[in-house]
Design a protein around this motif. Structure first.
Motif, PDB file in Angstrom:
ATOM      1  N   ALA A 100      -0.266  -6.146   4.712  1.00 19.44           N
ATOM      2  CA  ALA A 100      -0.444  -4.741   4.337  1.00 19.44           C
ATOM      3  C   ALA A 100      -1.422  -4.604   3.181  1.00 19.44           C
ATOM      4  O   ALA A 100      -2.247  -3.667   3.152  1.00 19.44           O
ATOM      5  CB  ALA A 100       0.913  -4.145   3.958  1.00 19.44           C
ATOM      6  N   GLY A 101      -1.348  -5.506   2.211  1.00 18.87           N
ATOM      7  CA  GLY A 101      -2.241  -5.441   1.072  1.00 18.87           C
ATOM      8  C   GLY A 101      -3.687  -5.622   1.470  1.00 18.87           C
ATOM      9  O   GLY A 101      -4.588  -4.935   0.948  1.00 18.87           O
ATOM     10  N   SER A 102      -3.926  -6.529   2.386  1.00 22.71           N
ATOM     11  CA  SER A 102      -5.301  -6.777   2.821  1.00 22.71           C
ATOM     12  C   SER A 102      -5.887  -5.551   3.513  1.00 22.71           C
ATOM     13  O   SER A 102      -7.003  -5.116   3.199  1.00 22.71           O
ATOM     14  CB  SER A 102      -5.333  -7.977   3.777  1.00 22.71           C
ATOM     15  OG  SER A 102      -4.804  -9.127   3.147  1.00 22.71           O
ATOM     16  N   VAL A 103      -5.129  -4.971   4.443  1.00 23.49           N
ATOM     17  CA  VAL A 103      -5.627  -3.802   5.174  1.00 23.49           C
ATOM     18  C   VAL A 103      -5.665  -2.574   4.269  1.00 23.49           C
ATOM     19  O   VAL A 103      -6.612  -1.788   4.284  1.00 23.49           O
ATOM     20  CB  VAL A 103      -4.744  -3.546   6.414  1.00 23.49           C
ATOM     21  CG1 VAL A 103      -5.161  -2.244   7.110  1.00 23.49           C
ATOM     22  CG2 VAL A 103      -4.839  -4.715   7.374  1.00 23.49           C
ATOM     23  N   GLY A 104      -4.605  -2.386   3.455  1.00 23.32           N
ATOM     24  CA  GLY A 104      -4.555  -1.220   2.574  1.00 23.32           C
ATOM     25  C   GLY A 104      -5.660  -1.223   1.547  1.00 23.32           C
ATOM     26  O   GLY A 104      -6.190  -0.160   1.182  1.00 23.32           O
ATOM     27  N   TYR A 105      -6.011  -2.374   1.055  1.00 25.85           N
ATOM     28  CA  TYR A 105      -7.084  -2.455   0.063  1.00 25.85           C
ATOM     29  C   TYR A 105      -8.422  -2.050   0.668  1.00 25.85           C
ATOM     30  O   TYR A 105      -9.262  -1.443   0.002  1.00 25.85           O
ATOM     31  CB  TYR A 105      -7.154  -3.879  -0.484  1.00 25.85           C
ATOM     32  CG  TYR A 105      -8.214  -4.083  -1.542  1.00 25.85           C
ATOM     33  CD1 TYR A 105      -7.995  -3.672  -2.853  1.00 25.85           C
ATOM     34  CD2 TYR A 105      -9.442  -4.648  -1.214  1.00 25.85           C
ATOM     35  CE1 TYR A 105      -8.968  -3.856  -3.826  1.00 25.85           C
ATOM     36  CE2 TYR A 105     -10.427  -4.829  -2.174  1.00 25.85           C
ATOM     37  CZ  TYR A 105     -10.182  -4.428  -3.482  1.00 25.85           C
ATOM     38  OH  TYR A 105     -11.152  -4.593  -4.449  1.00 25.85           O
ATOM     39  N   LEU A 116      -4.460  -2.070  12.825  1.00 22.04           N
ATOM     40  CA  LEU A 116      -4.818  -3.421  12.390  1.00 22.04           C
ATOM     41  C   LEU A 116      -3.621  -4.209  11.868  1.00 22.04           C
ATOM     42  O   LEU A 116      -3.644  -5.440  11.871  1.00 22.04           O
ATOM     43  CB  LEU A 116      -5.885  -3.333  11.292  1.00 22.04           C
ATOM     44  CG  LEU A 116      -7.246  -2.776  11.712  1.00 22.04           C
ATOM     45  CD1 LEU A 116      -8.164  -2.652  10.502  1.00 22.04           C
ATOM     46  CD2 LEU A 116      -7.882  -3.665  12.775  1.00 22.04           C
ATOM     47  N   VAL A 117      -2.566  -3.503  11.423  1.00 23.74           N
ATOM     48  CA  VAL A 117      -1.417  -4.184  10.813  1.00 23.74           C
ATOM     49  C   VAL A 117      -0.334  -4.527  11.826  1.00 23.74           C
ATOM     50  O   VAL A 117       0.193  -5.650  11.851  1.00 23.74           O
ATOM     51  CB  VAL A 117      -0.829  -3.316   9.679  1.00 23.74           C
ATOM     52  CG1 VAL A 117       0.578  -3.775   9.318  1.00 23.74           C
ATOM     53  CG2 VAL A 117      -1.726  -3.395   8.459  1.00 23.74           C
ATOM     54  N   VAL A 118       0.040  -3.559  12.669  1.00 25.72           N
ATOM     55  CA  VAL A 118       1.231  -3.733  13.511  1.00 25.72           C
ATOM     56  C   VAL A 118       1.106  -4.891  14.504  1.00 25.72           C
ATOM     57  O   VAL A 118       2.012  -5.745  14.582  1.00 25.72           O
ATOM     58  CB  VAL A 118       1.561  -2.413  14.239  1.00 25.72           C
ATOM     59  CG1 VAL A 118       2.695  -2.633  15.255  1.00 25.72           C
ATOM     60  CG2 VAL A 118       1.964  -1.349  13.230  1.00 25.72           C
ATOM     61  N   PRO A 119       0.025  -5.014  15.288  1.00 25.83           N
ATOM     62  CA  PRO A 119      -0.025  -6.131  16.253  1.00 25.83           C
ATOM     63  C   PRO A 119       0.097  -7.514  15.613  1.00 25.83           C
ATOM     64  O   PRO A 119       0.919  -8.323  16.054  1.00 25.83           O
ATOM     65  CB  PRO A 119      -1.384  -5.926  16.949  1.00 25.83           C
ATOM     66  CG  PRO A 119      -1.649  -4.464  16.807  1.00 25.83           C
ATOM     67  CD  PRO A 119      -1.125  -4.102  15.459  1.00 25.83           C
ATOM     68  N   PRO A 120      -0.704  -7.855  14.585  1.00 25.12           N
ATOM     69  CA  PRO A 120      -0.533  -9.190  14.007  1.00 25.12           C
ATOM     70  C   PRO A 120       0.837  -9.379  13.352  1.00 25.12           C
ATOM     71  O   PRO A 120       1.382 -10.489  13.346  1.00 25.12           O
ATOM     72  CB  PRO A 120      -1.658  -9.279  12.969  1.00 25.12           C
ATOM     73  CG  PRO A 120      -2.065  -7.883  12.686  1.00 25.12           C
ATOM     74  CD  PRO A 120      -1.839  -7.134  13.938  1.00 25.12           C
ATOM     75  N   ALA A 121       1.402  -8.289  12.796  1.00 19.48           N
ATOM     76  CA  ALA A 121       2.734  -8.406  12.204  1.00 19.48           C
ATOM     77  C   ALA A 121       3.781  -8.736  13.261  1.00 19.48           C
ATOM     78  O   ALA A 121       4.669  -9.572  13.044  1.00 19.48           O
ATOM     79  CB  ALA A 121       3.104  -7.111  11.481  1.00 19.48           C
ATOM     80  N   LEU A 122       3.705  -8.099  14.404  1.00 14.71           N
ATOM     81  CA  LEU A 122       4.658  -8.371  15.488  1.00 14.71           C
ATOM     82  C   LEU A 122       4.442  -9.761  16.085  1.00 14.71           C
ATOM     83  O   LEU A 122       5.400 -10.410  16.523  1.00 14.71           O
ATOM     84  CB  LEU A 122       4.530  -7.304  16.568  1.00 14.71           C
ATOM     85  CG  LEU A 122       5.004  -5.893  16.151  1.00 14.71           C
ATOM     86  CD1 LEU A 122       4.781  -4.906  17.286  1.00 14.71           C
ATOM     87  CD2 LEU A 122       6.470  -5.922  15.751  1.00 14.71           C
ATOM     88  N   VAL A 123       3.207 -10.220  16.115  1.00 15.97           N
ATOM     89  CA  VAL A 123       2.944 -11.585  16.569  1.00 15.97           C
ATOM     90  C   VAL A 123       3.582 -12.589  15.616  1.00 15.97           C
ATOM     91  O   VAL A 123       4.238 -13.547  16.039  1.00 15.97           O
ATOM     92  CB  VAL A 123       1.423 -11.837  16.692  1.00 15.97           C
ATOM     93  CG1 VAL A 123       1.147 -13.321  16.921  1.00 15.97           C
ATOM     94  CG2 VAL A 123       0.840 -11.006  17.819  1.00 15.97           C
ATOM     95  N   ALA A 124       3.405 -12.358  14.315  1.00 16.09           N
ATOM     96  CA  ALA A 124       4.025 -13.241  13.316  1.00 16.09           C
ATOM     97  C   ALA A 124       5.539 -13.190  13.405  1.00 16.09           C
ATOM     98  O   ALA A 124       6.231 -14.201  13.183  1.00 16.09           O
ATOM     99  CB  ALA A 124       3.562 -12.837  11.918  1.00 16.09           C
TER     100      ALA A 124
END
Length: 405
Positions: A100-105, A116-124
């Motif tokens: 979140a910090g990377s995308v939010g920044y 950009l956040v949800v798909p990689p988060a769900l993969v992780a």
């Protein structure tokens, strides 16, 4: 006429009152499940208070709540679960915060940011190492973006640290104060399993003895199905007992657990043969009396002898699981059962040889019944021989301090 709705309400109230009485009685019983749960509640409360005090001193006010919330859910049923899940939760939260910090920044809270956040988060989250805390990656990342905190480095760092404080407090409290050690639970689960098997044998024996009465067959089928449920519960209890010793400080103060896995394997095999026995009787009930009259496929003499054999097997099963019994008593029961099985076998062989079978159509089914009983007897004999060589197959376990459930 009584109102059905009122009757259901009264029945529900009675059930709830009975449940409350059972819980109160459990609290008055040493080493009960209720006392265990009460201790875990007290430990979770203590962990939450400690986590709050530490976080309140070290972290920004807006992140303090995360520490006690994490501490509460970290007081698990075993020390091993507390430690492993604590590490997983901290890593999951850290991964979500970093994402979140990377995308939010870069782009802040926008639809593109969520994309950009949800798909990689769900993969992780689906990485098997994360366990049940994998979803914390996605929820943390989305929360940080939604709250607009994804671009606040200080808040993100405090969020991760607060999670770590809560996990450490929960782990320390659960590991240091009455760490759960399930010593008696596996033994009791295996005993209940063997008791159910013995009861089934006794019930079938009662029907066979009374003129080969198979009217109890529906109940016998239900009992056989319950054996599978008890088998699953025993397997779970044994796994919990083994896990509870991992990283447990109390584990060094109690003897090694009995070899319940060997007992469970034996009871699993016995269950297979009891299922086969009931199926054979169901076949007799279905085919032996197609018109509701005439003799069954098995003779009354075989029924009486077979009932005696089943009773001996049931007594041997109960004796095998009662620690107070002398091994000599179980040896005597097994010897008598072997003699009875051999006598039935010889009688059937003689009837076949001389062509004097009372019920020739049922000969194959009676042979199947006898074979299943003999296999149960063989398993008990092998189990008893193992226990004489290795007492750990079923030890005593009395006098273990606080070796709960």
């Amino acid at each position: 006429m009584a109102d059905p709705g009122t009757d259901r309400l009264r029945a529900a109230i009675r059930r709830e009152l009975r449940y409350v009485r059972e819980q109160a009685a459990g609290l008055a019983t040493r080493d009960s499940e209720q006392r265990f749960e009460l201790r875990q509640i007290a430990k979770a409360t203590l962990a939450a208070v400690l986590a709050w005090l530490l976080a309140d001193r070290l972290l920004p006010r807006e992140t303090v709540w995360i520490a006690p919330a994490t501490a509460v859910i970290m007081v698990h049923a075993t020390v091993y679960q507390t430690l492993t899940n604590g590490v997983r939760r901290v890593f999951a939260v850290a991964a979500g915060v970093i994402l979140a910090g990377s995308v939010g920044y870069l782009i802040g809270l926008t639809a593109l940011g969520l994309l950009l956040v949800v798909p990689p988060a769900l993969v992780a989250a689906r990485w098997h190492r994360m366990g049940r805390h994998g979803t914390d990656v996605a929820t943390t990342a989305v929360l940080m973006l939604s709250f607009g905190a994804a671009s606040q480095e200080r808040y993100l760092l405090a969020y991760v640290v607060a999670t770590g404080v809560g996990a450490v407090c929960g782990a320390l409290v659960n590991a240091m104060l009455w760490p759960p050690l399930y010593y008696r639970r596996p033994r009791e689960a295996v005993r209940r399993l063997s008791g159910e098997a013995a009861t089934l044998l006794e019930n079938v024996a009662g029907g066979m003895r009374e003129g080969c009465d198979l009217s109890g067959l529906p109940d016998w089928r239900q009992q056989a199905e319950r054996l599978d449920e008890h088998l699953a519960r025993a397997a779970s209890a044994i796994a919990d007992g083994a896990e509870s010793r991992r990283y447990n400080l109390r584990g060094a103060r109690v003897p090694e657990p009995d070899d319940y896995q060997r007992l469970l394997s034996a009871m699993s095999e016995i269950g297979v043969h009891l299922h086969a026995l009931v199926r054979a009787l169901a076949h007799i009930a279905q085919r032996g009396r197609p018109h509701g009259d005439g003799p069954p496929w098995i003779s009354e003499e075989f029924g009486r002898d077979y009932a005696e054999l089943l009773d001996l097997l049931a007594r041997a099963l109960r004796a095998r699981m009662r620690i107070a019994d002398e091994p000599a008593r179980l040896s005597a029961l097994i010897s008598v059962a072997l003699e009875r099985a051999d006598a039935i076998q010889e009688q059937m062989t003689e009837e076949v040889r001389t062509g004097s079978l009372d019920q020739p159509r049922g000969w194959a089914v009676t042979g199947s019944l006898l074979t299943d009983a003999e296999r149960v007897l063989t398993i008990l004999k092998a189990l008893h021989a193992d226990s004489l060589r290795d007492p750990a197959v079923l030890g005593d376990g009395d006098g273990v301090p606080d070796a709960l459930v």
